[in-house]
Design a protein around this motif. Sequence first.
Motif, PDB file in Angstrom:
ATOM      1  N   MET A   1       0.837  -1.200   0.000  1.00 45.69           N
ATOM      2  CA  MET A   1       0.000   0.000   0.000  1.00 45.69           C
ATOM      3  C   MET A   1       0.872   1.249   0.000  1.00 45.69           C
ATOM      4  N   LEU A   2       0.421   2.262  -0.719  1.00 47.70           N
ATOM      5  CA  LEU A   2       1.148   3.510  -0.732  1.00 47.70           C
ATOM      6  C   LEU A   2       0.881   4.321   0.506  1.00 47.70           C
ATOM      7  N   VAL A   3      -0.337   4.192   1.035  1.00 45.20           N
ATOM      8  CA  VAL A   3      -0.732   5.028   2.152  1.00 45.20           C
ATOM      9  C   VAL A   3      -1.357   4.174   3.237  1.00 45.20           C
ATOM     10  N   ALA A   4      -0.953   4.400   4.462  1.00 42.24           N
ATOM     11  CA  ALA A   4      -1.594   3.752   5.596  1.00 42.24           C
ATOM     12  C   ALA A   4      -2.493   4.771   6.261  1.00 42.24           C
ATOM     13  N   LYS A   5      -3.776   4.491   6.391  1.00 39.35           N
ATOM     14  CA  LYS A   5      -4.732   5.423   6.963  1.00 39.35           C
ATOM     15  C   LYS A   5      -5.213   4.859   8.293  1.00 39.35           C
ATOM     16  N   LEU A   6      -5.008   5.620   9.371  1.00 40.29           N
ATOM     17  CA  LEU A   6      -5.288   5.147  10.708  1.00 40.29           C
ATOM     18  C   LEU A   6      -6.200   6.100  11.439  1.00 40.29           C
ATOM     19  N   SER A   7      -6.783   5.645  12.510  1.00 36.99           N
ATOM     20  CA  SER A   7      -7.490   6.532  13.424  1.00 36.99           C
ATOM     21  C   SER A   7      -6.936   6.274  14.808  1.00 36.99           C
ATOM     22  N   CYS A   8      -6.545   7.359  15.516  1.00 38.37           N
ATOM     23  CA  CYS A   8      -5.921   7.168  16.815  1.00 38.37           C
ATOM     24  C   CYS A   8      -6.541   8.108  17.825  1.00 38.37           C
ATOM     25  N   VAL A   9      -6.538   7.673  19.070  1.00 43.69           N
ATOM     26  CA  VAL A   9      -7.056   8.492  20.158  1.00 43.69           C
ATOM     27  C   VAL A   9      -5.944   8.666  21.177  1.00 43.69           C
ATOM     28  N   GLY A  10      -5.586   9.928  21.473  1.00 41.79           N
ATOM     29  CA  GLY A  10      -4.552  10.171  22.475  1.00 41.79           C
ATOM     30  C   GLY A  10      -3.186   9.690  22.059  1.00 41.79           C
ATOM     31  N   CYS A  11      -2.908   9.652  20.726  1.00 36.85           N
ATOM     32  CA  CYS A  11      -1.601   9.177  20.265  1.00 36.85           C
ATOM     33  C   CYS A  11      -0.606  10.318  20.320  1.00 36.85           C
ATOM     34  N   PHE A  12       0.467  10.289  19.460  1.00 43.47           N
ATOM     35  CA  PHE A  12       1.518  11.279  19.602  1.00 43.47           C
ATOM     36  C   PHE A  12       1.051  12.681  19.311  1.00 43.47           C
ATOM     37  N   LEU A  13      -0.136  12.837  18.770  1.00 44.25           N
ATOM     38  CA  LEU A  13      -0.621  14.178  18.456  1.00 44.25           C
ATOM     39  C   LEU A  13      -0.940  14.996  19.702  1.00 44.25           C
ATOM     40  N   VAL A  14      -0.874  14.381  20.881  1.00 45.43           N
ATOM     41  CA  VAL A  14      -1.159  15.158  22.098  1.00 45.43           C
ATOM     42  C   VAL A  14      -0.191  16.316  22.244  1.00 45.43           C
ATOM     43  N   SER A  15       0.983  16.254  21.599  1.00 40.01           N
ATOM     44  CA  SER A  15       1.945  17.342  21.719  1.00 40.01           C
ATOM     45  C   SER A  15       1.589  18.525  20.842  1.00 40.01           C
TER      46      SER A  15
ATOM     47  N   GLU B   1      -7.582  11.621  12.374  1.00 38.72           N
ATOM     48  CA  GLU B   1      -7.439  10.752  11.218  1.00 38.72           C
ATOM     49  C   GLU B   1      -6.010  10.896  10.705  1.00 38.72           C
ATOM     50  N   GLN B   2      -5.342   9.770  10.486  1.00 41.17           N
ATOM     51  CA  GLN B   2      -3.926   9.816  10.163  1.00 41.17           C
ATOM     52  C   GLN B   2      -3.619   9.091   8.866  1.00 41.17           C
ATOM     53  N   TRP B   3      -2.713   9.717   8.077  1.00 37.21           N
ATOM     54  CA  TRP B   3      -2.136   9.083   6.906  1.00 37.21           C
ATOM     55  C   TRP B   3      -0.631   8.994   7.117  1.00 37.21           C
ATOM     56  N   LYS B   4      -0.084   7.841   6.833  1.00 38.46           N
ATOM     57  CA  LYS B   4       1.347   7.630   7.037  1.00 38.46           C
ATOM     58  C   LYS B   4       1.960   7.044   5.771  1.00 38.46           C
ATOM     59  N   GLN B   5       3.046   7.662   5.333  1.00 41.07           N
ATOM     60  CA  GLN B   5       3.731   7.189   4.150  1.00 41.07           C
ATOM     61  C   GLN B   5       4.278   5.781   4.383  1.00 41.07           C
ATOM     62  N   ALA B   6       4.076   4.894   3.407  1.00 38.74           N
ATOM     63  CA  ALA B   6       4.669   3.559   3.503  1.00 38.74           C
ATOM     64  C   ALA B   6       6.197   3.692   3.493  1.00 38.74           C
TER      65      ALA B   6
ATOM     66  N   GLN C   1       8.781  15.143  -0.965  1.00 38.32           N
ATOM     67  CA  GLN C   1       8.235  13.791  -0.842  1.00 38.32           C
ATOM     68  C   GLN C   1       6.716  13.884  -0.989  1.00 38.32           C
ATOM     69  N   ARG C   2       6.154  12.984  -1.766  1.00 36.64           N
ATOM     70  CA  ARG C   2       4.720  12.996  -2.024  1.00 36.64           C
ATOM     71  C   ARG C   2       4.054  11.766  -1.440  1.00 36.64           C
ATOM     72  N   LEU C   3       3.012  11.988  -0.676  1.00 40.91           N
ATOM     73  CA  LEU C   3       2.166  10.908  -0.195  1.00 40.91           C
ATOM     74  C   LEU C   3       0.954  10.903  -1.121  1.00 40.91           C
ATOM     75  N   VAL C   4       0.922   9.956  -2.039  1.00 41.93           N
ATOM     76  CA  VAL C   4      -0.022   9.968  -3.158  1.00 41.93           C
ATOM     77  C   VAL C   4      -1.467  10.075  -2.675  1.00 41.93           C
ATOM     78  N   GLY C   5      -2.177  11.030  -3.263  1.00 42.97           N
ATOM     79  CA  GLY C   5      -3.578  11.214  -2.953  1.00 42.97           C
ATOM     80  C   GLY C   5      -3.849  12.030  -1.714  1.00 42.97           C
ATOM     81  N   VAL C   6      -2.781  12.414  -0.989  1.00 42.57           N
ATOM     82  CA  VAL C   6      -2.966  13.138   0.273  1.00 42.57           C
ATOM     83  C   VAL C   6      -2.277  14.503   0.243  1.00 42.57           C
ATOM     84  N   ALA C   7      -0.954  14.502   0.158  1.00 48.51           N
ATOM     85  CA  ALA C   7      -0.220  15.765   0.268  1.00 48.51           C
ATOM     86  C   ALA C   7       1.209  15.594  -0.217  1.00 48.51           C
ATOM     87  N   GLU C   8       1.858  16.721  -0.426  1.00 44.57           N
ATOM     88  CA  GLU C   8       3.279  16.755  -0.731  1.00 44.57           C
ATOM     89  C   GLU C   8       3.961  17.704   0.241  1.00 44.57           C
ATOM     90  N   VAL C   9       5.122  17.300   0.733  1.00 40.87           N
ATOM     91  CA  VAL C   9       5.923  18.166   1.597  1.00 40.87           C
ATOM     92  C   VAL C   9       7.195  18.520   0.840  1.00 40.87           C
TER      93      VAL C   9
END
Length: 289
Positions: free
Chosen positions: A1-15, A26-31, A50-58
């Motif tokens: 898969m090119l993209v891993a799409k996750l849902s997390c509660v209280g994960c590292f985004l708390v910072s 809602e999370q997308w993570k580059q493979a 770097q491009r995460l296909v279908g989501v964004a480019e940084v």
Amino acid sequence: MLVAKLSCVGCFLVSFALVSPLQAAEQWKQAYENGAWNIKQSNFECRLSQRLVGVAEVSLQREPEHATKLILALEHPDAAATQAAVRIQNADWKKDVDRVNPTLASGQFVDSKVEFFDIGSEVLDAIAAGDWLSFAYLQHEQHKNVVFTNTRGADAVIQFRQCLSAMAPISWTTARESEFYFSTGKSTISSAQDLALLQNIVRYISLDRNVTKVLIDGYTDNVGNNTANRVLSQQRADDVASRLVEYGMDSSLLEVRAHGSRYPVINNKTLEQGLNRRVTVRLIRKNNG
């Protein structure tokens, strides 16, 4: 898969200031296999992306006379994203993978793109060390997260920094037309700032193959007679032209002209009369006039 799409509660985004521990993101993570950084380099632009296909480019971008900036561009123009924040995330193979790093910068989306400034060195160091970039943002009042992984980041950063070292010292906007001013009766340039600019113009021309001609025009104020002013304006233009050749410019590019007191840019009866004692350097480039 090119993209891993996750849902997390209280994960590292708390910072991230945008997300609280009780909110879901809602999370997308580059493979991992797609985490390579692409380098685009020239003497007028350095770009690491770097491009995460279908989501964004940084991308990390740098142009002459501008600071390095980090850009997140969403791939859907109707994304309606607002606030955004970025931080470095430790790669999951590191011993301190669970450590939460502080937010590097925050900003606002404009047309589905957000730019972060003054963090170029930190981001490059992180990529070189194998770390990832994590972006949190709001979209339709929902919390989103995009993670860009990292493969062979150290090599990419080396190339990017080599590109920076070879970059033109000034931009086309600065190089295309410059003015140099003279004291009454003087015909030579002596200020360190003026000499440095002339050197930078020569360096720019050596890198831009589209420059076909360099026009050097000398002027004076209306003090003195027309003949003397014509000679003085010629001496001023010749001095600037000789400096350019001294710094390495091909003399065949030069066209030197003297105008005396004609074509003042300001009334000679004003205190700003000195603006008429000038030499202009104008670059002619293909397709720009």
